[in-house]
Scaffold this motif. Structure first.
Motif, PDB file in Angstrom:
ATOM      1  N   THR A 180       0.834  -1.208   0.000  1.00 51.89           N
ATOM      2  CA  THR A 180       0.000   0.000   0.000  1.00 51.89           C
ATOM      3  C   THR A 180       0.870   1.261   0.000  1.00 51.89           C
ATOM      4  N   THR A 182       0.123   5.816   0.308  1.00 51.80           N
ATOM      5  CA  THR A 182      -0.757   6.978   0.275  1.00 51.80           C
ATOM      6  C   THR A 182      -0.085   8.066  -0.555  1.00 51.80           C
ATOM      7  N   SER A 211      -8.032   2.330  -2.972  1.00 48.55           N
ATOM      8  CA  SER A 211      -8.866   1.893  -1.854  1.00 48.55           C
ATOM      9  C   SER A 211      -9.509   3.059  -1.108  1.00 48.55           C
ATOM     10  N   THR A 212      -8.875   4.227  -1.153  1.00 48.03           N
ATOM     11  CA  THR A 212      -9.415   5.405  -0.460  1.00 48.03           C
ATOM     12  C   THR A 212      -9.102   6.653  -1.268  1.00 48.03           C
ATOM     13  N   THR A 214      -9.549  10.915  -0.772  1.00 51.05           N
ATOM     14  CA  THR A 214      -9.961  12.082   0.011  1.00 51.05           C
ATOM     15  C   THR A 214      -9.742  13.321  -0.855  1.00 51.05           C
ATOM     16  N   PHE A 219      -4.964  10.085  -2.155  1.00 52.15           N
ATOM     17  CA  PHE A 219      -5.630   8.834  -2.477  1.00 52.15           C
ATOM     18  C   PHE A 219      -4.676   7.699  -2.092  1.00 52.15           C
ATOM     19  N   THR A 222      -3.694   0.386  -3.209  1.00 52.01           N
ATOM     20  CA  THR A 222      -3.562  -0.864  -2.455  1.00 52.01           C
ATOM     21  C   THR A 222      -3.441  -2.036  -3.417  1.00 52.01           C
TER      22      THR A 222
END
Length: 241
Positions: A180, A182, A211-212, A214, A219, A222
């Motif tokens: 992973t 970020t 996976s995420t 914002t 982002f 993953t």
């Protein structure tokens, strides 16, 4: 120019057949070469400024300069230190504000080509139309955005789209740590389409996903492998409004 003396040149009229009927206008105490000469063909030669308060009707006007860079026409407002507009013998137009020398130009750079060495601004809601029929357009559709209603084609082999990378960029790379990573990015929005590909495969590569997300912050990429250490290339694209 206030005319203080008008001379009908009898010498030129009577004994200089190459210059018959010449009229000379010049100030008292000065030589004729400092004033204005009108010959019998209607040609006007002026060493100074010719001012007309009314309408001047002429045929084609030819302005000739000694060199391509010679200024043959200029205009300025009373009190200006420098011309606001000049035309060179080579056809180059130069414009300025009147306080300093002209700093904007427009000229022919090649056959069928018009150029400027400065910034060209289309003010207001302007649209640039291209092609004989004006069937291709480019315009500003919102703040900071340039748009076209047509297709963009990279017509030469080896040419294509180039995107600047860096902080807050729309393209870049990130390295997975334990599957992973970020990615901080202030340009990402809730509508951003994020495309991922493994640039360099690391240990135990897996399938990649976002996976995420914002908006305005970051982002998260993953991998399905918790030990993936691949270098991932990402590209952010917004849907058109």
């Amino acid at each position: 120019m206030a005319v203080e003396r008008v001379v009908n040149n009898p010498t030129a009229m009577d004994t200089a057949p190459g210059n018959p009927g010449q009229w000379q206008f010049f100030k008292q105490g000065f030589t004729p070469s400092t004033g204005v000469v009108i010959d019998s063909e209607g040609n006007i030669t002026a060493a100074g400024t010719v001012t007309a308060a009314g309408v001047v009707n002429t045929g084609p006007v030819t302005l000739t300069g000694a060199t391509a860079g010679t200024t043959v026409l200029s205009a300025q407002v009373t009190g200006d230190a420098q011309p606001r507009f000049t035309v060179g013998a080579d056809g180059k137009l130069q414009l300025g504000g009147g306080s300093v020398a002209p700093d904007v130009n427009l000229y022919r750079y090649a056959v069928g080509g018009l150029a400027t060495d400065n910034t060209l601004k289309l003010a207001g809601s302007s649209t640039l139309l291209l092609g004989p029929a004006g069937d291709v357009n480019v315009y500003r559709n919102s703040a900071g955005n340039l748009a076209t209603d047509d297709s963009i084609v990279a017509a030469a082999v080896g040419k294509g789209l180039q995107i600047k990378e860096g902080s807050g960029a729309r393209m870049g790379v990130a390295t997975l740590v334990a599957g992973t990573v970020t990615v901080a990015n202030t340009s990402v929005t809730a509508s951003t389409r994020i495309f991922l590909t493994a640039q360099t495969s690391g240990a135990a590569p897996g399938a990649l996903r976002v996976s995420t997300l914002t908006a305005g912050t970051s982002f998260v990429i993953t991998s399905t492998s918790g030990t993936d250490t691949s270098v991932v290339a990402w590209l952010l694209i917004e849907p058109a409004p």
